[in-house]
Design a protein around this motif. Structure first.
Motif, mmCIF file in Angstrom:
data_model
loop_
_atom_site.group_PDB
_atom_site.id
_atom_site.type_symbol
_atom_site.label_atom_id
_atom_site.label_comp_id
_atom_site.label_asym_id
_atom_site.label_seq_id
_atom_site.Cartn_x
_atom_site.Cartn_y
_atom_site.Cartn_z
ATOM 1 N N GLY A 1 -11.308 -13.892 -50.571
ATOM 2 C CA GLY A 1 -10.743 -14.402 -50.083
ATOM 3 C C GLY A 1 -9.090 -13.699 -50.843
ATOM 4 N N LEU A 2 -9.008 -13.700 -52.366
ATOM 5 C CA LEU A 2 -8.311 -12.965 -52.636
ATOM 6 C C LEU A 2 -8.515 -11.368 -53.207
ATOM 7 C CD1 LEU A 2 -7.185 -15.560 -55.525
ATOM 8 C CD2 LEU A 2 -5.185 -14.267 -53.915
ATOM 9 N N ILE A 3 -9.714 -11.053 -52.614
ATOM 10 C CA ILE A 3 -10.790 -9.675 -53.219
ATOM 11 C C ILE A 3 -10.543 -9.047 -52.179
ATOM 12 C CG2 ILE A 3 -12.592 -8.272 -54.194
ATOM 13 C CD1 ILE A 3 -13.157 -10.792 -55.905
ATOM 14 N N GLU A 4 -11.245 -9.344 -51.118
ATOM 15 C CA GLU A 4 -10.944 -9.026 -50.082
ATOM 16 C C GLU A 4 -9.739 -8.799 -48.620
ATOM 17 O OE1 GLU A 4 -14.678 -10.619 -48.582
ATOM 18 O OE2 GLU A 4 -15.941 -9.757 -50.378
ATOM 19 N N GLY A 5 -8.987 -9.802 -49.010
ATOM 20 C CA GLY A 5 -7.495 -9.660 -48.026
ATOM 21 C C GLY A 5 -6.993 -8.311 -48.069
ATOM 22 N N PRO A 6 -5.990 -8.378 -46.759
ATOM 23 C CA PRO A 6 -5.817 -7.005 -46.809
ATOM 24 C C PRO A 6 -4.744 -6.652 -47.392
ATOM 25 C CG PRO A 6 -5.230 -8.449 -44.614
ATOM 26 C CD PRO A 6 -6.492 -9.763 -45.230
ATOM 27 N N GLY A 7 -3.584 -7.642 -48.132
ATOM 28 C CA GLY A 7 -2.679 -7.368 -48.311
ATOM 29 C C GLY A 7 -2.607 -8.289 -49.690
ATOM 30 N N THR A 8 -3.908 -8.178 -50.536
ATOM 31 C CA THR A 8 -4.762 -8.915 -51.720
ATOM 32 C C THR A 8 -5.440 -8.756 -52.749
ATOM 33 O OG1 THR A 8 -5.552 -10.603 -51.031
ATOM 34 C CG2 THR A 8 -3.740 -11.443 -51.537
ATOM 35 N N THR A 9 -5.428 -8.727 -54.132
ATOM 36 C CA THR A 9 -6.554 -7.846 -54.535
ATOM 37 C C THR A 9 -6.446 -8.900 -56.183
ATOM 38 O OG1 THR A 9 -7.630 -6.157 -55.582
ATOM 39 C CG2 THR A 9 -5.820 -6.577 -55.841
ATOM 40 N N ILE A 10 -7.675 -8.572 -56.571
ATOM 41 C CA ILE A 10 -8.167 -8.913 -58.248
ATOM 42 C C ILE A 10 -8.030 -7.927 -58.983
ATOM 43 C CG2 ILE A 10 -8.870 -10.800 -60.017
ATOM 44 C CD1 ILE A 10 -9.459 -12.695 -57.492
ATOM 45 N N LEU A 11 -7.659 -7.314 -59.861
ATOM 46 C CA LEU A 11 -7.780 -6.370 -60.444
ATOM 47 C C LEU A 11 -8.628 -7.004 -62.161
ATOM 48 C CD1 LEU A 11 -4.544 -4.308 -60.645
ATOM 49 C CD2 LEU A 11 -6.939 -3.772 -59.265
ATOM 50 N N VAL A 12 -9.353 -6.575 -62.529
ATOM 51 C CA VAL A 12 -10.227 -7.016 -63.988
ATOM 52 C C VAL A 12 -10.066 -6.036 -64.759
ATOM 53 C CG1 VAL A 12 -11.338 -8.861 -62.496
ATOM 54 C CG2 VAL A 12 -12.353 -6.816 -63.054
ATOM 55 N N ALA A 13 -9.753 -6.322 -66.384
ATOM 56 C CA ALA A 13 -10.151 -5.401 -67.538
ATOM 57 C C ALA A 13 -12.103 -5.828 -68.118
ATOM 58 C CB ALA A 13 -9.234 -5.576 -68.591
ATOM 59 N N GLU A 14 -12.712 -4.858 -67.586
ATOM 60 C CA GLU A 14 -13.846 -5.212 -68.431
ATOM 61 C C GLU A 14 -14.062 -3.984 -69.721
ATOM 62 O OE1 GLU A 14 -18.438 -3.463 -67.111
ATOM 63 O OE2 GLU A 14 -17.036 -3.400 -65.185
ATOM 64 N N ASP A 15 -14.472 -4.723 -70.664
ATOM 65 C CA ASP A 15 -14.671 -4.270 -71.800
ATOM 66 C C ASP A 15 -16.501 -4.470 -71.843
ATOM 67 O OD1 ASP A 15 -14.560 -3.724 -74.033
ATOM 68 O OD2 ASP A 15 -13.475 -5.360 -75.191
ATOM 69 N N HIS A 16 -16.501 -3.708 -72.201
ATOM 70 C CA HIS A 16 -18.646 -3.292 -72.109
ATOM 71 C C HIS A 16 -18.997 -4.213 -71.731
ATOM 72 C CE1 HIS A 16 -16.627 -1.456 -75.800
ATOM 73 N NE2 HIS A 16 -17.685 -0.604 -76.000
ATOM 74 N N GLY A 17 -18.865 -4.510 -70.010
ATOM 75 C CA GLY A 17 -19.763 -4.994 -69.420
ATOM 76 C C GLY A 17 -19.163 -6.661 -69.379
ATOM 77 N N ALA A 18 -17.998 -7.168 -70.404
ATOM 78 C CA ALA A 18 -17.667 -8.660 -69.621
ATOM 79 C C ALA A 18 -16.332 -8.287 -69.422
ATOM 80 C CB ALA A 18 -17.779 -8.977 -71.268
ATOM 81 N N LEU A 19 -16.090 -8.896 -68.754
ATOM 82 C CA LEU A 19 -14.362 -8.882 -68.440
ATOM 83 C C LEU A 19 -13.386 -10.090 -69.515
ATOM 84 C CD1 LEU A 19 -15.107 -10.821 -63.977
ATOM 85 C CD2 LEU A 19 -14.999 -8.359 -65.400
ATOM 86 N N ALA A 20 -12.373 -9.225 -69.632
ATOM 87 C CA ALA A 20 -11.598 -9.248 -70.565
ATOM 88 C C ALA A 20 -10.628 -10.321 -70.281
ATOM 89 C CB ALA A 20 -11.088 -8.624 -71.878
ATOM 90 N N GLY A 21 -9.787 -9.640 -69.564
ATOM 91 C CA GLY A 21 -8.702 -10.413 -68.387
ATOM 92 C C GLY A 21 -8.438 -9.684 -67.094
ATOM 93 N N LEU A 22 -7.649 -10.790 -66.338
ATOM 94 C CA LEU A 22 -7.404 -10.370 -64.566
ATOM 95 C C LEU A 22 -6.048 -10.073 -64.628
ATOM 96 C CD1 LEU A 22 -6.586 -13.192 -63.236
ATOM 97 C CD2 LEU A 22 -8.487 -13.438 -63.570
#
Length: 160
Positions: free
Chosen positions: A49-70
Motif C-alpha cells: 500500500g505504501l509503495i503503490e499508494g497514490p500519495g505515498t512511496t518507499i524509496l530504497v538505496a540499493e548497493d550492489h543488489g542489496a538494500l542498504a536504506g529506505l
C-alpha cells in the motif's frame, strides 16, 4: 554501484530488515514508548500500500543488489484554520540506513530523491519529525538543509 529507486512489493522481506533496524534503535532508547511487536511489524499489504499508494512511496538505496536504506514518503494536507491556510506537504515518515552502510552519504541521497518526489508533485515543503534522542539523525537532516519549525514537548504526569 549505489542507486536510489522506488521499492517493489516483492522486496517485503528486505524492507522488513531495514524497518527492524529502525524499530530496534527506537526500542533501545525509548522502551517506554516503543515495543517489540508480537508478529510482523509491517505486513506485505501495508508495504504494498505504501509503495503503490497514490500519495505515498518507499524509496530504497540499493548497493550492489542489496538494500542498504529506505525512506517512506507521504503526501499530506494540513487543514486550514482561521489563521492559517491549507498546506500540502510531503512528509518523510521513516528514514534508515543499515549500520554497515552508514557514513557513505546514502541518507543524503535518499533525502535528495525525496525532494525530487515532492517537487514532481508540485509540493513546496518536505517535512519530517525526529526524536530528540536521535542526535545522528538531527545532524544528518540539518546537513541536508532541514531546519526546525516547531518543537513538541512532553511531560509525564503519571507512572506508565
Amino acid at each position: 554501484m549505489l542507486i536510489i529507486r522506488p521499492a517493489r512489493p516483492d522486496e517485503h522481506p528486505a524492507l522488513c530488515v531495514l524497518f527492524a533496524e529502525l524499530d530496534r534503535f527506537h526500542r533501545e532508547v525509548r522502551p517506554d514508548i516503543f515495543v517489540e511487536p508480537a508478529g510482523p511489524a509491517r505486513s506485505p499489504e501495508l508495504i504494498a500500500g505504501l509503495i503503490e499508494g497514490p500519495g505515498t512511496t518507499i524509496l530504497v538505496a540499493e548497493d550492489h543488489g542489496a538494500l542498504a536504506g529506505l525512506a517512506t514518503l507521504a503526501e499530506k494536507v494540513i487543514p486550514a484554520n482561521p489563521v492559517r491556510p491549507e498546506r500540502r506537504i510531503a512528509e518523510i515518515d521513516n528514514l534508515v540506513v543499515l549500520p554497515c552502510h552508514r557514513r557513505r552519504g546514502i541518507a543524503g541521497l535518499l533525502l535528495r530523491r525525496a525532494e525530487d518526489w515532492a517537487r514532481g508533485r508540485s509540493i513546496g515543503s518536505l517535512e519530517l519529525g525526529v526524536w530528540e534522542f536521535n542526535a545522528g539523525a538531527v545532524a544528518c537532516y540539518e546537513a541536508a538543509g532541514f531546519a526546525p519549525t516547531t518543537r513538541r514537548l512532553s511531560k509525564a504526569v503519571a507512572p506508565p
